[in-house]
Design an enzyme around this catalytic site. Sequence first.
Site, PDB file in Angstrom:
ATOM      1  N   ASP A 150      12.233 -43.142  16.641  1.00 34.91           N
ATOM      2  CA  ASP A 150      11.147 -42.125  16.277  1.00 34.91           C
ATOM      3  C   ASP A 150      11.011 -42.567  14.590  1.00 34.91           C
ATOM      4  O   ASP A 150       9.948 -42.045  13.867  1.00 34.91           O
ATOM      5  CB  ASP A 150      11.327 -40.835  16.696  1.00 34.91           C
ATOM      6  CG  ASP A 150      12.750 -40.296  15.919  1.00 34.91           C
ATOM      7  OD1 ASP A 150      13.642 -40.623  16.463  1.00 34.91           O
ATOM      8  OD2 ASP A 150      12.541 -39.159  15.098  1.00 34.91           O
TER       9      ASP A 150
ATOM     10  N   GLY B  88       7.235 -32.270  13.683  1.00 31.96           N
ATOM     11  CA  GLY B  88       7.779 -30.869  13.644  1.00 31.96           C
ATOM     12  C   GLY B  88       7.613 -30.134  12.286  1.00 31.96           C
ATOM     13  O   GLY B  88       7.561 -28.999  12.291  1.00 31.96           O
ATOM     14  N   ARG B  89       7.233 -31.164  11.266  1.00 36.09           N
ATOM     15  CA  ARG B  89       7.237 -30.496   9.788  1.00 36.09           C
ATOM     16  C   ARG B  89       6.251 -31.559   9.013  1.00 36.09           C
ATOM     17  O   ARG B  89       6.282 -31.446   7.829  1.00 36.09           O
ATOM     18  CB  ARG B  89       8.554 -30.260   9.017  1.00 36.09           C
ATOM     19  CG  ARG B  89       9.319 -31.514   8.750  1.00 36.09           C
ATOM     20  CD  ARG B  89      10.617 -31.098   8.166  1.00 36.09           C
ATOM     21  NE  ARG B  89      11.426 -32.216   7.935  1.00 36.09           N
ATOM     22  CZ  ARG B  89      12.464 -32.349   7.240  1.00 36.09           C
ATOM     23  NH1 ARG B  89      12.409 -31.165   6.027  1.00 36.09           N
ATOM     24  NH2 ARG B  89      13.229 -33.164   6.916  1.00 36.09           N
TER      25      ARG B  89
ATOM     26  N   ASP C  62      10.612 -42.203   5.786  1.00 34.05           N
ATOM     27  CA  ASP C  62      11.405 -40.979   6.271  1.00 34.05           C
ATOM     28  C   ASP C  62      12.683 -41.137   6.046  1.00 34.05           C
ATOM     29  O   ASP C  62      13.675 -41.330   6.552  1.00 34.05           O
ATOM     30  CB  ASP C  62      11.228 -40.831   7.758  1.00 34.05           C
ATOM     31  CG  ASP C  62      11.297 -39.270   8.104  1.00 34.05           C
ATOM     32  OD1 ASP C  62      11.475 -38.381   7.358  1.00 34.05           O
ATOM     33  OD2 ASP C  62      11.557 -38.921   9.507  1.00 34.05           O
TER      34      ASP C  62
ATOM     35  N   LYS D  78       5.323 -34.177   4.637  1.00 35.85           N
ATOM     36  CA  LYS D  78       6.493 -33.833   4.998  1.00 35.85           C
ATOM     37  C   LYS D  78       6.846 -32.162   4.336  1.00 35.85           C
ATOM     38  O   LYS D  78       6.543 -31.992   3.100  1.00 35.85           O
ATOM     39  CB  LYS D  78       7.589 -34.800   4.630  1.00 35.85           C
ATOM     40  CG  LYS D  78       9.056 -34.324   5.048  1.00 35.85           C
ATOM     41  CD  LYS D  78       9.831 -35.663   4.465  1.00 35.85           C
ATOM     42  CE  LYS D  78      11.407 -35.550   5.244  1.00 35.85           C
ATOM     43  NZ  LYS D  78      12.158 -36.492   4.706  1.00 35.85           N
TER      44      LYS D  78
ATOM     45  N   GLY E 255       8.492 -34.684  17.936  1.00 42.07           N
ATOM     46  CA  GLY E 255       7.179 -34.949  17.413  1.00 42.07           C
ATOM     47  C   GLY E 255       7.150 -34.533  16.101  1.00 42.07           C
ATOM     48  O   GLY E 255       8.244 -34.455  15.409  1.00 42.07           O
TER      49      GLY E 255
END
Length: 465
Positions: free
Chosen positions: A259, A93-94, A269, A114, A91
């Site tokens: 993801d 996470g950062r 990303d 991020k 999910g």
Amino acid sequence: MNSPSSPYRPDPAILALGDAFYDPVKAADFPQRILRFRNDRWAPAMGLGDLSDEEWVRHFGRFAPLPDNLPEPLALRYHGHQFRVYNPDIGDGRGFLFAQLRDGDGRLLDLGTKGSGQTPYSRFGDGRLTLKGGVREILATEMLEALGVETSKTFSLIETGEALERNDEPSPTRGAVLVRLQYSHIRIGTFQRLAFYDLADEMRALTAYCLRHYYGEVDVDAADEAAPGRLLGHVTRMAARLAASYITAGFVHGVLNSDNIAITSESFDYGPWRFTPYWDGAFTAAYFDHAGLYAFGRQPEAIYWDLAQLAGALRTITPAESLTPTLEAFPSAFQAELQTHICQRLGVRPRGTEENTQLLIAIETALSEKTVLIDRFFFDWRGGRLRAPSDFYDGSGFGAFRTLVAAYEPAIPLDHPYWSDPEPCLMHIEEVEAIWSRIDEADDWSALHDKVTAIRRMGEAMAGA
């Protein structure tokens, strides 16, 4: 995205989905907040161009809410296949969704982060981003945007004054928090999570949300039985475009997990990315991709595989037979998009499908000999004519290309000064490392700023501006 100045138009639309899709979180309290990069080209398009540096840091370093926007950050919930292994323990996470806005065309966009701190999905991670990772993301997004790839935009980078420990780079290393602008942070993995828990009502709601906000179906209803098939059709079409644009740009994302595929098929990303110097199908970006799963030439296959996972998730709410034909259309859609993108980068007007196919085969055959850099080839042959004598193209491998390209007409004028430069603008790993070394060793940011300026100049020339 359009970049002209627009008014600030907040629209926290995701709140209508309800709290089954996210968790409210708080940003980390960083010891320092040093503004290193603000995207003054895209901030005006979001109505945020007039923010002072102090206001910028307050919103994108301390994460004070933007007016009439999300009252608190939201960590989005999702699962995903990572290197083909399903992982239900991931999910945001950062990172988190910080705000949603409308652009000048009325399309909904997200501002996400991020490196903004730990969330319920951080597991054993510290929720942080290295400054080097932030610099690399600036370079990736700027270069891809210039080359015509639909990509997120690096909106902000702020150094946080933290010393981070990492296994894959010299440590301690400097920390940062990044804000990215993109159409959607909803991923294929978001749908996979709902299928995993058999949340059919939520799946229908999310399908309608995506069709309404990202694909212009303003009157779509969650009860529409044909909606899942239409959504898959939209995503497949855009994913074919994404895969083709990666190949044409010579780009290797490195981690095309489900993801990391947005429901808008917009590239985002950036971790171990690289541009391959030569047309090498086996070229990989991630040192841990030992099997070459996400190698340069296998990226269309990887994206297609991820689309199949979306189709599998949508089977929760619609029969498989309504999805299969759309999914099977990807290979032909990819080939059509690849022809279009190759002609665009070459700067020529497309011809018939058969002629474009032959040209594409000739280019791939010639470049596969690895006698000339990808960027050098497209630079030298911009407009379909070799603009200066060169030994690169004397070999027999370019014979078929020379014959075929002679029938093509230039698509745009070549009067931009960039086309008179002695060398093309490149983005190979050696230069990325050199730019970072100057920042790391001397806190010298001039090479980064100069490179961004050079990339944007190339982008103007590519667009015929």
